[in-house]
Design an enzyme around this catalytic site. Structure first.
Site, short mmCIF file in Angstrom:
data_model
loop_
_atom_site.label_atom_id
_atom_site.label_comp_id
_atom_site.label_asym_id
_atom_site.label_seq_id
_atom_site.Cartn_x
_atom_site.Cartn_y
_atom_site.Cartn_z
N GLU A 195 0.83 -1.21 0.00
CA GLU A 195 0.00 0.00 0.00
C GLU A 195 0.86 1.26 0.00
OE1 GLU A 195 -2.04 -0.69 3.78
OE2 GLU A 195 -0.65 0.68 4.78
N HIS A 206 0.36 5.79 0.97
CA HIS A 206 -0.49 6.84 1.55
C HIS A 206 0.34 8.10 1.68
CE1 HIS A 206 1.69 5.05 4.87
NE2 HIS A 206 1.00 3.93 4.75
N HIS A 247 5.81 7.03 7.41
CA HIS A 247 5.99 6.10 8.52
C HIS A 247 7.40 6.24 9.08
CE1 HIS A 247 2.47 3.52 8.33
NE2 HIS A 247 2.73 3.03 7.15
N HIS A 293 4.79 0.21 -0.23
CA HIS A 293 5.63 -0.57 0.70
C HIS A 293 4.91 -1.81 1.20
CE1 HIS A 293 3.26 2.23 3.19
NE2 HIS A 293 3.34 1.34 4.15
N CYS A 316 5.92 1.29 14.68
CA CYS A 316 5.59 2.15 13.54
C CYS A 316 4.84 3.36 14.08
CB CYS A 316 4.73 1.39 12.54
SG CYS A 316 4.22 2.40 11.13
#
Lengths: 148, 148
Positions: free
Chosen positions: A62, A64, A68, A102, A116
């Site tokens: 995914e 976004h 992270h 990733h 995370c």
């Protein structure tokens, strides 16, 4: 009010959740939000989560907008970062930038566990498009390595 | 651009810094910012730092408006949180709320190492006032345990 969330064998006294409540493309992975969702922790602008992937498992492929900050604290594995795949091990840090596609894979004999940290307010993950999947398949390094 | 910051024996390929460039009241402590200060990491709203306190060392006794999310990844120690002192060990998490007076002590034979995540934009730490020190001395649990 300050507090200590005690650890016991990679588990903490906070809810152990399903990785996602919807969607597909992941296997054998759990999530615990260690700090940021508890009572009195509303002032935190970010959440510290612990993900654990069992041997052979993987997270969603995914991307976004929100980045992270990842720190490995258990086991070893591989991470796909756009057009490459890299080995990862204990205490390695992975900075995942905006819209980088990733996926984490647990490749060792013990679970892959990582912290995370993300913004409390963040966008939803997006799955790769068919065109992005075609690009992965055209990449010799990634063909057959990613999971959807 | 995503990146991996590789770990090697509790050190990473980022600058190893003095704990503070000014002030007093700490001993035998180093700091590495693992993610948030590198090139291309400007989108992160928070910094992930690693602090390491050598045996017998301690951090500043201080408080500030911004909260801390701490995860112990090496050794053991104690943490002062306002009017109490608690043992801490591997993978314990410590949420330090706004203006909680806190101090980390390395009490074992190996260094105490912890990740500490904070807002990128945050207020400066404040040292305890003379009145706050008097309150610590009036507390049987803390008298002789804190360092300034």
């Amino acid at each position: 009010m300050s507090k200590i969330i005690r650890a016991d064998k990679y588990r903490w006294d906070v809810p152990l959740r399903e990785y996602k409540t919807e969607g597909t493309g992941f296997r054998d992975i759990t999530r615990q939000t260690l700090m940021g969702e508890g009572a009195g922790e509303e002032r935190l602008n970010f959440l510290t989560r612990y993900f654990e992937v069992q041997p052979g498992g993987y997270s969603s492929l995914e991307h976004h907008e929100h980045p992270h900050s990842v720190v490995i604290i258990r086991g070893e594995g591989e991470v796909i970062l756009d057009d490459r795949i890299e080995p990862i091990g204990l205490h390695d840090c992975i900075y995942i930038s905006s819209h980088c596609l990733h996926q984490f894979h647990a490749t060792g004999n013990e679970p892959l566990g990582f912290l995370c940290v993300v913004d409390r307010q963040r966008d939803r993950p997006q799955l790769p498009t068919e065109e992005e999947i075609r690009q992965l398949d055209a990449n010799e390094v990634l063909r057959g390595r990613y999971r959807v």
